[in-house]
Design a protein around this motif. Sequence first.
Motif, PDB file in Angstrom:
ATOM      1  N   ILE A 129      23.638  66.357 -34.263  1.00 33.32           N
ATOM      2  CA  ILE A 129      22.975  65.884 -33.073  1.00 33.32           C
ATOM      3  C   ILE A 129      22.171  66.220 -32.342  1.00 33.32           C
ATOM      4  O   ILE A 129      20.484  65.973 -31.780  1.00 33.32           O
ATOM      5  N   ILE A 130      22.709  66.675 -31.002  1.00 35.60           N
ATOM      6  CA  ILE A 130      21.426  67.491 -30.524  1.00 35.60           C
ATOM      7  C   ILE A 130      20.746  68.399 -30.917  1.00 35.60           C
ATOM      8  O   ILE A 130      19.695  68.513 -30.646  1.00 35.60           O
ATOM      9  N   ILE A 136      29.831  57.100 -23.991  1.00 39.29           N
ATOM     10  CA  ILE A 136      31.193  57.498 -23.422  1.00 39.29           C
ATOM     11  C   ILE A 136      32.341  56.699 -23.822  1.00 39.29           C
ATOM     12  O   ILE A 136      32.351  55.652 -23.876  1.00 39.29           O
ATOM     13  N   LEU A 178      28.237  66.909 -32.878  1.00 37.86           N
ATOM     14  CA  LEU A 178      27.922  66.756 -31.751  1.00 37.86           C
ATOM     15  C   LEU A 178      26.957  67.296 -31.516  1.00 37.86           C
ATOM     16  O   LEU A 178      25.694  67.359 -31.475  1.00 37.86           O
ATOM     17  N   GLN A 187      18.043  59.500 -24.682  1.00 39.65           N
ATOM     18  CA  GLN A 187      17.879  58.105 -25.517  1.00 39.65           C
ATOM     19  C   GLN A 187      18.305  57.583 -26.612  1.00 39.65           C
ATOM     20  O   GLN A 187      19.303  56.140 -26.800  1.00 39.65           O
ATOM     21  N   LEU A 188      19.562  58.782 -26.439  1.00 33.75           N
ATOM     22  CA  LEU A 188      20.375  58.498 -27.852  1.00 33.75           C
ATOM     23  C   LEU A 188      21.746  58.179 -27.276  1.00 33.75           C
ATOM     24  O   LEU A 188      22.793  57.807 -27.549  1.00 33.75           O
ATOM     25  N   CYS A 189      21.571  58.342 -25.791  1.00 31.74           N
ATOM     26  CA  CYS A 189      23.061  58.162 -24.983  1.00 31.74           C
ATOM     27  C   CYS A 189      23.345  56.839 -24.555  1.00 31.74           C
ATOM     28  O   CYS A 189      22.597  55.941 -24.038  1.00 31.74           O
ATOM     29  N   ASP A 190      24.513  55.912 -24.522  1.00 28.55           N
ATOM     30  CA  ASP A 190      24.368  55.144 -24.316  1.00 28.55           C
ATOM     31  C   ASP A 190      25.845  54.984 -22.960  1.00 28.55           C
ATOM     32  O   ASP A 190      26.855  56.217 -22.717  1.00 28.55           O
ATOM     33  N   LYS A 209      30.258  59.956 -15.636  1.00 24.93           N
ATOM     34  CA  LYS A 209      30.389  59.782 -16.347  1.00 24.93           C
ATOM     35  C   LYS A 209      29.166  60.114 -17.217  1.00 24.93           C
ATOM     36  O   LYS A 209      28.848  59.538 -18.143  1.00 24.93           O
ATOM     37  N   ASP A 210      28.247  61.102 -16.967  1.00 26.45           N
ATOM     38  CA  ASP A 210      27.112  60.478 -17.923  1.00 26.45           C
ATOM     39  C   ASP A 210      27.580  61.695 -19.269  1.00 26.45           C
ATOM     40  O   ASP A 210      27.992  62.580 -19.091  1.00 26.45           O
ATOM     41  N   PRO A 211      27.208  61.104 -20.541  1.00 29.07           N
ATOM     42  CA  PRO A 211      27.853  62.195 -21.495  1.00 29.07           C
ATOM     43  C   PRO A 211      27.281  62.897 -21.477  1.00 29.07           C
ATOM     44  O   PRO A 211      27.530  64.105 -22.526  1.00 29.07           O
ATOM     45  N   LEU A 212      25.889  63.131 -20.897  1.00 28.90           N
ATOM     46  CA  LEU A 212      24.447  64.766 -21.719  1.00 28.90           C
ATOM     47  C   LEU A 212      25.433  65.854 -20.717  1.00 28.90           C
ATOM     48  O   LEU A 212      25.957  66.140 -21.352  1.00 28.90           O
ATOM     49  N   ARG A 255      23.838  58.792 -32.321  1.00 24.32           N
ATOM     50  CA  ARG A 255      24.301  58.201 -30.538  1.00 24.32           C
ATOM     51  C   ARG A 255      25.107  58.991 -30.266  1.00 24.32           C
ATOM     52  O   ARG A 255      26.098  58.963 -30.996  1.00 24.32           O
ATOM     53  N   ILE A 256      24.904  59.708 -28.904  1.00 22.04           N
ATOM     54  CA  ILE A 256      26.281  59.351 -27.644  1.00 22.04           C
ATOM     55  C   ILE A 256      26.708  58.762 -27.018  1.00 22.04           C
ATOM     56  O   ILE A 256      26.144  58.370 -26.128  1.00 22.04           O
ATOM     57  N   LEU A 279      29.040  65.819 -19.662  1.00 21.22           N
ATOM     58  CA  LEU A 279      30.014  65.913 -20.334  1.00 21.22           C
ATOM     59  C   LEU A 279      30.191  66.661 -20.981  1.00 21.22           C
ATOM     60  O   LEU A 279      30.795  67.993 -21.935  1.00 21.22           O
ATOM     61  N   ALA A 280      29.157  66.450 -22.341  1.00 23.70           N
ATOM     62  CA  ALA A 280      28.767  67.362 -23.345  1.00 23.70           C
ATOM     63  C   ALA A 280      28.379  68.449 -23.299  1.00 23.70           C
ATOM     64  O   ALA A 280      28.901  69.469 -24.282  1.00 23.70           O
TER      65      ALA A 280
END
Lengths: 586, 556
Positions: free
Chosen positions: B231-232, A586, B228, B102-105, B112-115, A583-584, B117-118
């Motif tokens: 995972i993707i 912040i 990272l 679905q894998l992001c928190d 601040k969206d992790p995707l 999982r990813i 940023l990634a």
Amino acid sequence: MTHNPFVPYLNRYTTASPDHEAAFDEFIGQTPPPGGAPLRLETRTEAFVRDCFTRPRPPSVILTGNAGDGKTYLCRQIVAAFTGQAVVDWADRLDWPIERDGVTLRVVKDVSEMAEEAGANLLWELALDQLEAQPRFVFLIAANEGRLRAVLQRERLEDLYREIDRQLREGPDLSNDRLIVLNLNQVTTSTYVPPALAWITDPARWEACAACPAREACPIYFNARRLAEPSIARRVQRLYQVLEHLGVHVTIRDMLIHLAYTVTGGLDCDRVQGQPPLHWEPQRHVYYENVWGEAADEHFRRKAVVIRHLRRLNVGQTSVFEVDDFIINGRPTDPAAQAEHERLFAPALDLGGRRFGQERAAYLYGGATAPRPEEEHPLMQWLPHCRRKLFFEWQETTAADRLFPFQHLPEYFRLVDGDPALLAHYRREIILGLNRAFSGLYLTDADALYVTSQYAHAVEQPVPLVRLKIPADGIVLQPAPAQTEAFDRDLTTLRLVIYPPPGVKAEPLTWPVDLLRFEYLMRRARGSTPDILAEECELSIRQLKDDLLARFAVAPPPGRIDFFAADRNRYTFRTLWVEPGGRIRI
Amino acid sequence: MERYGYLEEQREGYPIAAWIWGHRLRVGQHWMEYLLEFLNVLAGFDYALGQGINTGEASDRLDYTRFTRLGLRRFVFYDDWEKTRHPLDDAARKRLEAVLRQLCDGNTGPDKDPLTLARALLRSLSAVEENRSWFAKSLFPAHENLLFWEGLRKGATKFVGRRSADGLPPHQLDEGITFDARNFFARGGEIYYLILSAGTRNDPARRQAIADRLRTLLTEPNAALGELAAIIDRAWQQQVGQRENNHPTGRLGWIPDPGCPLYVLIAEDVETFLQADLDPLETLDLLAHLIGFHLTLHLYHRAHPAALSAGHNDGGCRESCRPCLPVDALEGADGGVVRKIAEVAFREQEANIVRQAETYIRSQVAEWVQALPAADDPYRTLDSEARAHFDLSRLSRASQNAFARRVDALIGQLGPDPDRAALAKDYAEALTEVLQQDFDKNFKGVHRKLTKAVGLAAPRKGPGARFVLGDNLLKALTLANIPPGGGMTYDEFLQRLYHRYGLVVGVREAREAGLLERQRINGEYFERNRAALLDKMKHAGLATEYSDATAVVGGH
């Protein structure tokens, strides 16, 4: 025609004349010039070394430094003190043993003059002698650092090499009673500027000028009188100090060449007396033009080291408003300053008699258009000259210092004096400057030092990865006094001490901040572009980055990526966590 | 001529450039892609040098894996500004994003969206500064999970249909993407792999050291970034349902004369360079410069007039085939004397390359003519030899027809039983003419492109190229010649640069290379050149000068 014999004596110091080498032999041999005692610079080094050799068990002493730092001079003085007689002839003695009280002093005045074999043997003897409990010999060796290191490495004298290397890097170990290494490159020559100037301008030497008909029109006499004033001598010393803060080491020989040239400007009595009064411009040979070598030819300018470095400072060529305003308008609102203006700009030899006054009046009351419209007003040609005059003669030294091309020079000197509140404040600016220099981005965070790494040829928006974050509390900006009783070194520089971040066990890293680096980082912090001073400083900053990474970097916690992300109008520090479950977050 | 690498059974003919310099180097390959292809091949062989060979002793593995990583690539590169859109890729991208979300928190808003940023993080590692389609872009290998092979969606740029992607299962969305287009990964990296393998044939310890160090460099630092990327990519692989062992594979090219000492020299350099302890991203960047430099040396070495006749197996070719490369460090400060010499030398090297191609053809034709049996029709024998050796059937119809016409004219001119010498000469000319075009189009520009990109030649754009030493190349060469903790004087360093690579900087080397006599100039210019390079190295922190003017490179 009367001549002052001191003038040709001075001219022999400048490389402009063929008797150049003879002058230095005389200095070393201390032959008196016409009109008085020879120049005797009392250096702390001499006192220290002499003191060493009066002990019953003297240590061996190695002197290193550039050509002209005074190694041979020192050796002569020591030998004279040891034997009790002045040294007359030394030409053919490379390695001179002198007996006293059962201890033999071996004096080697220049290792480079010896053949390779002989030099290597000498160092072997030194190394072996160091190991003995009762030394039979005491060595006084003058050598060049590069040659010394090369021979030691080739002969594999590792213990000796290590000791010499340690003392060269960290400073002489005065408590060591077997071997002391003095690096004369560390001596600050600016300490000797006032005594040297005082000797040159001693009124006794210029008495012979009283009878000269050209005395009032002679630039040499003018220079000698002006340079005798202590405030002006201090400004000359200031120039040398700034050079030292820039990391330039001036040898005593170079200083003497430069000061001699400053007084004479390459002129001599014949040329001055032979000049028709109306056709030449004596103001071109005034001391504050000679200091920068303005009237010298290209060849001399390249050879005289001090002039080469000073010309890079480029004082007087660019306009500084306060200074130019004062020159042209004076300061009518302030009577004390106005009186100062009148004193400075009264008609005199260095202002072309009345010429400057007339041009200035023409400019102020006749308008700025020149008599010949395609040229600029003649007053403009006086401006560089007058700026330089003010640099030396103006009482307001802080304003005159603005003529240096360093925006942050006054702040630097205030920090060097050690004001604690100021040090804490500027620490943050330095950290900001370093953050911007490391990442190449316009960061705004000064609470921590971020050491980053990124792909150098990035085509898209660069996202530097943060490898190390050191909180600002762990970084200290402090003055670094470097005094030692072994030699004259009055140079306090700044240094940055960086302590390891929490959780890392390592020695703190010390990074010297000289004037160039300070200027570069302050300009970066205040928003200037990275190309200014980049050539001199950028790579030492990259070196600092590599050192920090090598010393403090630890493996990051698994799954954590720190970086700076572009966020509308600034860069923010972000962390991405990659969890083991895939999982990813912040 | 002995060849080293993988020789295909069905194929016998290759273009001229391959016979001289190996199969193959092509102008379309970007300088960074040599590094990328090399690392892909090495990782594809599981970090073992010397694999993939079927000449002589065959190695254990003949095929290297080509990493596809379609999920990762679409995620990083395929966006609304993509120049080669395709409905299948659109659908795939949308699907991938849904799965990843679905894998992001921590989705609390766009900044601040992790995707996002990634994506920004990975995209900053985009390796090649050219505007290409998403399947041709590459990432800088901060970790081995960012390594992948060049792809191609057939017909994508000419796509005009209205094909709908609805209802298609994910693995069909990937169909149509192949991994054997050789537009950008044009075997230059394979050549470098073969060079290193040939250079370490007799030194297994060095081979192991290089491979291990590269493995560490690509797996240990930046592990989180690699995770990272994994995972993707895994998210997409799970959708497609593909198993790991369905990866496409590839086979190597080949290089001539594996016993050449230049290859050993290159391997030495790489081993010393990899011992340096720098930031990993910087190490890889400098390695890319070093690879470009080594390949240029390979070009010059085999283009040297004495190269065809020298035996490359006895070590003599190091002396006899050393190029003379005067380097301009003054940048015009001396009135341009050294600059002119450097320009002339650059042009000379280019001319050597072209001339070598012609010489090769002439010597081959002479060999065939020599071996002609007396009775048969000479033209037909020559034709079949030429066709086989140079694979003329790969050329366009028009060129082949032009060649046939030339040969007919020759027959008409010389008659059915021609004089051998005249036949050799004229036939070689005709052959050169027909092969010249392909050579000029695909190979001649490699030299310029490589030297300008790594900093061996300046200016980057514009006429009048000359030899210089850029900052990065200088640092790479210093690290490749001086191991950490070692040091040598500046003069020794310059001598080493001359004896190993042919770079001429100071008077001594210029005299040894015969430049002073040939150009008839005063040695003082080279003195100043030498001082200028020392200044540059001092500024770069690579050299220190002591008080008596002895300078030391490296050494702390």
